[in-house]
Each structure stands twice: as C-alpha cells, then as structure tokens.
Scaffold this motif. Structure first.
Motif, PDB file in Angstrom:
ATOM      1  N   GLN A 122    -113.697  18.651  -7.870  1.00 17.43           N
ATOM      2  CA  GLN A 122    -114.450  19.261  -6.768  1.00 17.43           C
ATOM      3  C   GLN A 122    -113.713  19.078  -5.446  1.00 17.43           C
ATOM      4  O   GLN A 122    -113.591  20.024  -4.648  1.00 17.43           O
ATOM      5  CB  GLN A 122    -115.845  18.630  -6.675  1.00 17.43           C
ATOM      6  CG  GLN A 122    -116.798  18.981  -7.806  1.00 17.43           C
ATOM      7  CD  GLN A 122    -116.508  18.194  -9.075  1.00 17.43           C
ATOM      8  OE1 GLN A 122    -115.989  17.082  -9.006  1.00 17.43           O
ATOM      9  NE2 GLN A 122    -116.809  18.768 -10.219  1.00 17.43           N
ATOM     10  N   VAL A 123    -113.203  17.862  -5.225  1.00 15.79           N
ATOM     11  CA  VAL A 123    -112.468  17.614  -3.982  1.00 15.79           C
ATOM     12  C   VAL A 123    -111.239  18.504  -3.918  1.00 15.79           C
ATOM     13  O   VAL A 123    -110.925  19.116  -2.883  1.00 15.79           O
ATOM     14  CB  VAL A 123    -112.075  16.122  -3.908  1.00 15.79           C
ATOM     15  CG1 VAL A 123    -111.235  15.853  -2.684  1.00 15.79           C
ATOM     16  CG2 VAL A 123    -113.313  15.257  -3.890  1.00 15.79           C
ATOM     17  N   ILE A 124    -110.537  18.618  -5.066  1.00 18.45           N
ATOM     18  CA  ILE A 124    -109.313  19.414  -5.066  1.00 18.45           C
ATOM     19  C   ILE A 124    -109.642  20.887  -4.830  1.00 18.45           C
ATOM     20  O   ILE A 124    -108.927  21.588  -4.107  1.00 18.45           O
ATOM     21  CB  ILE A 124    -108.555  19.203  -6.390  1.00 18.45           C
ATOM     22  CG1 ILE A 124    -108.071  17.762  -6.460  1.00 18.45           C
ATOM     23  CG2 ILE A 124    -107.391  20.152  -6.501  1.00 18.45           C
ATOM     24  CD1 ILE A 124    -107.359  17.425  -7.714  1.00 18.45           C
ATOM     25  N   ASP A 125    -110.750  21.336  -5.430  1.00 18.27           N
ATOM     26  CA  ASP A 125    -111.132  22.731  -5.199  1.00 18.27           C
ATOM     27  C   ASP A 125    -111.482  22.968  -3.740  1.00 18.27           C
ATOM     28  O   ASP A 125    -111.220  24.034  -3.188  1.00 18.27           O
ATOM     29  CB  ASP A 125    -112.330  23.087  -6.088  1.00 18.27           C
ATOM     30  CG  ASP A 125    -111.892  23.382  -7.503  1.00 18.27           C
ATOM     31  OD1 ASP A 125    -110.681  23.559  -7.681  1.00 18.27           O
ATOM     32  OD2 ASP A 125    -112.734  23.409  -8.412  1.00 18.27           O
ATOM     33  N   ALA A 126    -112.084  21.954  -3.100  1.00 12.53           N
ATOM     34  CA  ALA A 126    -112.505  22.144  -1.719  1.00 12.53           C
ATOM     35  C   ALA A 126    -111.311  22.246  -0.784  1.00 12.53           C
ATOM     36  O   ALA A 126    -111.315  23.047   0.158  1.00 12.53           O
ATOM     37  CB  ALA A 126    -113.417  20.993  -1.289  1.00 12.53           C
ATOM     38  N   PHE A 127    -110.267  21.447  -1.031  1.00 13.88           N
ATOM     39  CA  PHE A 127    -109.145  21.428  -0.093  1.00 13.88           C
ATOM     40  C   PHE A 127    -107.941  22.216  -0.588  1.00 13.88           C
ATOM     41  O   PHE A 127    -107.136  22.669   0.218  1.00 13.88           O
ATOM     42  CB  PHE A 127    -108.720  19.984   0.176  1.00 13.88           C
ATOM     43  CG  PHE A 127    -109.684  19.223   1.001  1.00 13.88           C
ATOM     44  CD1 PHE A 127    -109.682  19.365   2.381  1.00 13.88           C
ATOM     45  CD2 PHE A 127    -110.607  18.392   0.413  1.00 13.88           C
ATOM     46  CE1 PHE A 127    -110.588  18.676   3.146  1.00 13.88           C
ATOM     47  CE2 PHE A 127    -111.511  17.696   1.180  1.00 13.88           C
ATOM     48  CZ  PHE A 127    -111.515  17.841   2.544  1.00 13.88           C
ATOM     49  N   ASN A 129    -105.006  22.336  -4.079  1.00 12.89           N
ATOM     50  CA  ASN A 129    -104.070  21.413  -4.721  1.00 12.89           C
ATOM     51  C   ASN A 129    -102.852  21.153  -3.852  1.00 12.89           C
ATOM     52  O   ASN A 129    -102.443  20.009  -3.665  1.00 12.89           O
ATOM     53  CB  ASN A 129    -103.660  21.994  -6.070  1.00 12.89           C
ATOM     54  CG  ASN A 129    -102.573  21.212  -6.743  1.00 12.89           C
ATOM     55  OD1 ASN A 129    -101.406  21.505  -6.573  1.00 12.89           O
ATOM     56  ND2 ASN A 129    -102.958  20.201  -7.499  1.00 12.89           N
ATOM     57  N   VAL A 130    -102.282  22.214  -3.285  1.00 15.03           N
ATOM     58  CA  VAL A 130    -101.035  22.045  -2.547  1.00 15.03           C
ATOM     59  C   VAL A 130    -101.269  21.231  -1.281  1.00 15.03           C
ATOM     60  O   VAL A 130    -100.454  20.366  -0.930  1.00 15.03           O
ATOM     61  CB  VAL A 130    -100.440  23.430  -2.217  1.00 15.03           C
ATOM     62  CG1 VAL A 130     -99.126  23.273  -1.495  1.00 15.03           C
ATOM     63  CG2 VAL A 130    -100.258  24.230  -3.477  1.00 15.03           C
ATOM     64  N   GLN A 131    -102.411  21.477  -0.620  1.00 15.72           N
ATOM     65  CA  GLN A 131    -102.695  20.732   0.601  1.00 15.72           C
ATOM     66  C   GLN A 131    -102.823  19.240   0.318  1.00 15.72           C
ATOM     67  O   GLN A 131    -102.222  18.405   1.014  1.00 15.72           O
ATOM     68  CB  GLN A 131    -103.997  21.240   1.237  1.00 15.72           C
ATOM     69  CG  GLN A 131    -103.848  22.541   1.979  1.00 15.72           C
ATOM     70  CD  GLN A 131    -104.074  23.729   1.063  1.00 15.72           C
ATOM     71  OE1 GLN A 131    -103.951  23.602  -0.152  1.00 15.72           O
ATOM     72  NE2 GLN A 131    -104.371  24.886   1.625  1.00 15.72           N
ATOM     73  N   ILE A 132    -103.585  18.906  -0.734  1.00 13.69           N
ATOM     74  CA  ILE A 132    -103.785  17.484  -1.031  1.00 13.69           C
ATOM     75  C   ILE A 132    -102.477  16.844  -1.476  1.00 13.69           C
ATOM     76  O   ILE A 132    -102.133  15.729  -1.053  1.00 13.69           O
ATOM     77  CB  ILE A 132    -104.882  17.323  -2.104  1.00 13.69           C
ATOM     78  CG1 ILE A 132    -106.234  17.692  -1.499  1.00 13.69           C
ATOM     79  CG2 ILE A 132    -104.928  15.904  -2.620  1.00 13.69           C
ATOM     80  CD1 ILE A 132    -107.379  17.473  -2.421  1.00 13.69           C
ATOM     81  N   LEU A 133    -101.725  17.552  -2.316  1.00 13.63           N
ATOM     82  CA  LEU A 133    -100.453  16.988  -2.777  1.00 13.63           C
ATOM     83  C   LEU A 133     -99.523  16.740  -1.601  1.00 13.63           C
ATOM     84  O   LEU A 133     -98.870  15.689  -1.516  1.00 13.63           O
ATOM     85  CB  LEU A 133     -99.798  17.943  -3.783  1.00 13.63           C
ATOM     86  CG  LEU A 133     -98.507  17.431  -4.410  1.00 13.63           C
ATOM     87  CD1 LEU A 133     -98.792  16.192  -5.227  1.00 13.63           C
ATOM     88  CD2 LEU A 133     -97.881  18.479  -5.292  1.00 13.63           C
ATOM     89  N   GLY A 134     -99.475  17.690  -0.673  1.00  8.51           N
ATOM     90  CA  GLY A 134     -98.612  17.498   0.489  1.00  8.51           C
ATOM     91  C   GLY A 134     -99.067  16.327   1.338  1.00  8.51           C
ATOM     92  O   GLY A 134     -98.250  15.512   1.796  1.00  8.51           O
ATOM     93  N   ALA A 135    -100.388  16.207   1.512  1.00 15.51           N
ATOM     94  CA  ALA A 135    -100.889  15.098   2.334  1.00 15.51           C
ATOM     95  C   ALA A 135    -100.552  13.761   1.698  1.00 15.51           C
ATOM     96  O   ALA A 135    -100.116  12.821   2.380  1.00 15.51           O
ATOM     97  CB  ALA A 135    -102.404  15.246   2.508  1.00 15.51           C
ATOM     98  N   VAL A 136    -100.742  13.654   0.372  1.00 15.69           N
ATOM     99  CA  VAL A 136    -100.429  12.393  -0.305  1.00 15.69           C
ATOM    100  C   VAL A 136     -98.929  12.125  -0.255  1.00 15.69           C
ATOM    101  O   VAL A 136     -98.477  10.997  -0.007  1.00 15.69           O
ATOM    102  CB  VAL A 136    -100.935  12.436  -1.758  1.00 15.69           C
ATOM    103  CG1 VAL A 136    -100.484  11.210  -2.512  1.00 15.69           C
ATOM    104  CG2 VAL A 136    -102.437  12.520  -1.783  1.00 15.69           C
ATOM    105  N   LEU A 137     -98.152  13.201  -0.469  1.00 15.87           N
ATOM    106  CA  LEU A 137     -96.698  13.049  -0.555  1.00 15.87           C
ATOM    107  C   LEU A 137     -96.121  12.540   0.757  1.00 15.87           C
ATOM    108  O   LEU A 137     -95.189  11.732   0.764  1.00 15.87           O
ATOM    109  CB  LEU A 137     -96.088  14.410  -0.909  1.00 15.87           C
ATOM    110  CG  LEU A 137     -94.724  14.463  -1.542  1.00 15.87           C
ATOM    111  CD1 LEU A 137     -94.734  13.695  -2.826  1.00 15.87           C
ATOM    112  CD2 LEU A 137     -94.368  15.899  -1.821  1.00 15.87           C
ATOM    113  N   TYR A 138     -96.690  12.987   1.880  1.00 13.46           N
ATOM    114  CA  TYR A 138     -96.109  12.602   3.164  1.00 13.46           C
ATOM    115  C   TYR A 138     -96.872  11.501   3.867  1.00 13.46           C
ATOM    116  O   TYR A 138     -96.639  11.254   5.041  1.00 13.46           O
ATOM    117  CB  TYR A 138     -95.993  13.824   4.070  1.00 13.46           C
ATOM    118  CG  TYR A 138     -94.876  14.721   3.620  1.00 13.46           C
ATOM    119  CD1 TYR A 138     -93.563  14.325   3.779  1.00 13.46           C
ATOM    120  CD2 TYR A 138     -95.142  15.921   2.993  1.00 13.46           C
ATOM    121  CE1 TYR A 138     -92.535  15.115   3.339  1.00 13.46           C
ATOM    122  CE2 TYR A 138     -94.130  16.717   2.546  1.00 13.46           C
ATOM    123  CZ  TYR A 138     -92.829  16.310   2.720  1.00 13.46           C
ATOM    124  OH  TYR A 138     -91.811  17.097   2.269  1.00 13.46           O
TER     125      TYR A 138
END
Lengths: 168, 102
Positions: A122-127, A129-138
């Motif tokens: 649900q969280v991933i759908d809300a934000f 996948n690419v946005q969350i991955l980028g935020a975690v990655l950086y």
C-alpha cells in the motif's frame, strides 16, 4: 499469479540449462538474454518496476550486447568444443545434485523470519516504486552508492588500460 | 504476490544458482564461464528481491541494484582481459591458460 510464476519458472530453468549446456557460445549468449528477460518479468511480478527496467537496459541491453559483440568479433570457432564428456562432467553433475538438494532442503517450507519493514504494497502504491527506491538509495545507502560509482570509474579506466596495452 | 509462497522464489533462485555453478565447473571457454557467473548473480538478485518483497522492505531491491552495477563493471574488465588473452594468441581453454605462471 501462480500460473504466471510457473510459466516463468519453467522458462528460467530451460534457458538456464541452455546457458550451461549449449555448444556454441552464441547460443549460450542468446539463452542468457532470454533468461534475463524472464528474470525481468519475475521482478515485475515482485513489484520491482525499477529493477525490471534496469535489468532490461543494463543486463539484456548493455552486458549482453557486449558479450554478443565479443563473440562476433573473436568468432571463437576453435574453442566451441564442450569439454569432453569425461570425469569432470560426472563431478559437475554430482556437485550440482548435492548442492541443489542442500539448498532445496534448507529452504523447504521455511517461512521468512525477519522483521517486516514499513514498505508494504500500500505504501509503495501510494508513493511509487521508483520514488521510494530513489529515496532509500540516496539516504540510507548513500555510501554504498558512492563506493559503487568509484568502482565503475575504476572499471572503466581499467578496461581502457587493458585494451590499450600489449601483452606478450 | 498472492498465492505464491516465498520459498518458491528462493527455490527457483537456488536451482538457477546451481545450474550456473555447474556451468562454471564443467565449461572451459572463459566467455561461457563468464555467462554462467552472470547467471549466478541473477539468481542471487532474484533471491534479494523476493525476500525484500515478502518482508515489505526496500533493501532487497537496493542490493539487487548494486549487484547489477557491480556485475556490469566486472563484465567490462573480464571481457577486456579475455580479448587481451585472445589477442596474445593463446588457446581459449581455461585448463591450458597459464599466463600468470612466472
């Protein structure tokens, strides 16, 4: 989803065996391309859209083009002979059966025991996948990313050096 | 991923890894050995992403991404070495390559 997974699993196994056992290097390379495309679809099945794109672009695109290019360039006709069906095939098969048996027995019907994280579907759908991955990655993984960039630079310089140099 | 237990993905990953390992053992062409190594890296990526998905974590995808990057760098250097060995006129058989023997 189960049917899709079964089809993809069979596809992955067939192409993996093709990579291992084909006689001509070009068939090995094409099997590996097919394998990587199937793996990309598996990533899509696992909600990893960014890795789906990265897998296709980096692996099936860049890396395999490099392999096919080298095979076409060197045309390694003289070494297409698979190793003689000899004792090392026997050892290889024994090793494979034992190793696969150990892994499958280890994983048999075992649930994952880690602590679940916060990134539910649900969280991933809300934000996204690419946005969350980028935020975690950086944020959390900033140091590994920087180290990887240095590694890429070293690899590029090393490849140029190796290509420019003559060995005896 | 409703209906597919996590260990199906891990099984698939393990079997692909094993096939790659067997390929490394029985093949003699360095290019094919490289491809089998790529196969093993892909299998590990699948395990990373699957575990990350089932544990609601993003770390698996981050690690898989880093593995893809490292594999690309590794392939570049490895292929450059293979081309050099080929240009030196050696037989492309890992059992007979002994360039590092002094």
């Amino acid at each position: 989803v189960v049917v899709a997974f079964a089809i993809l699993a069979a596809w992955e196994l067939v192409t993996a065996i093709g990579v291992m056992a084909s006689r001509r290097p070009i068939y090995n390379a094409l099997s590996l391309v097919a394998n990587m495309l199937g793996l990309a679809v598996l990533f899509l099945l696992l909600n990893a859209q960014f890795l789906f794109a990265a897998q296709i672009i980096v692996y099936a695109g860049a890396v395999m083009v490099l392999f096919v290019f080298i095979i076409a360039l060197l045309n390694p006709q003289m070494d297409i002979t698979l190793s003689r069906p000899s004792v090392e095939w026997g050892y290889g098969l024994i090793f494979g059966v034992v190793f696969a048996g150990l892994i499958l027995a280890l994983l048999y019907n075992r649930d994952l025991t880690g602590i679940p994280g916060v990134f539910t579907p649900q969280v991933i759908d809300a934000f996204g996948n690419v946005q969350i991955l980028g935020a975690v990655l950086y944020s959390r993984f900033l140091l590994p990313v920087e180290v990887t960039s240095v590694l890429l630079l070293v690899a590029a310089v090393g490849a140029v050096y190796l290509a420019a140099r003559k060995i005896r | 991923v409703s209906g597919v237990p996590a260990y199906y993905f891990l099984w698939l990953s393990g079997v692909i890894f094993t096939i790659g390992a067997v390929g490394v053992l029985i093949r003699r062409n360095p290019l094919v050995i490289f491809m089998c190594i790529e196969l093993m890296l892909n299998a590990v990526n699948l395990a990373f992403v699957a575990v990350g998905r089932y544990l609601n974590s993003m770390d698996g995808q981050v690690f898989a991404f880093l593995v893809i990057t490292v594999a690309a760098a590794e392939v570049v250097v490895g292929v450059a070495i293979i081309v050099q060995v080929y240009r030196a006129g050696r037989n492309m058989d890992v059992d007979e390559l002994d360039l590092m023997k002094s």
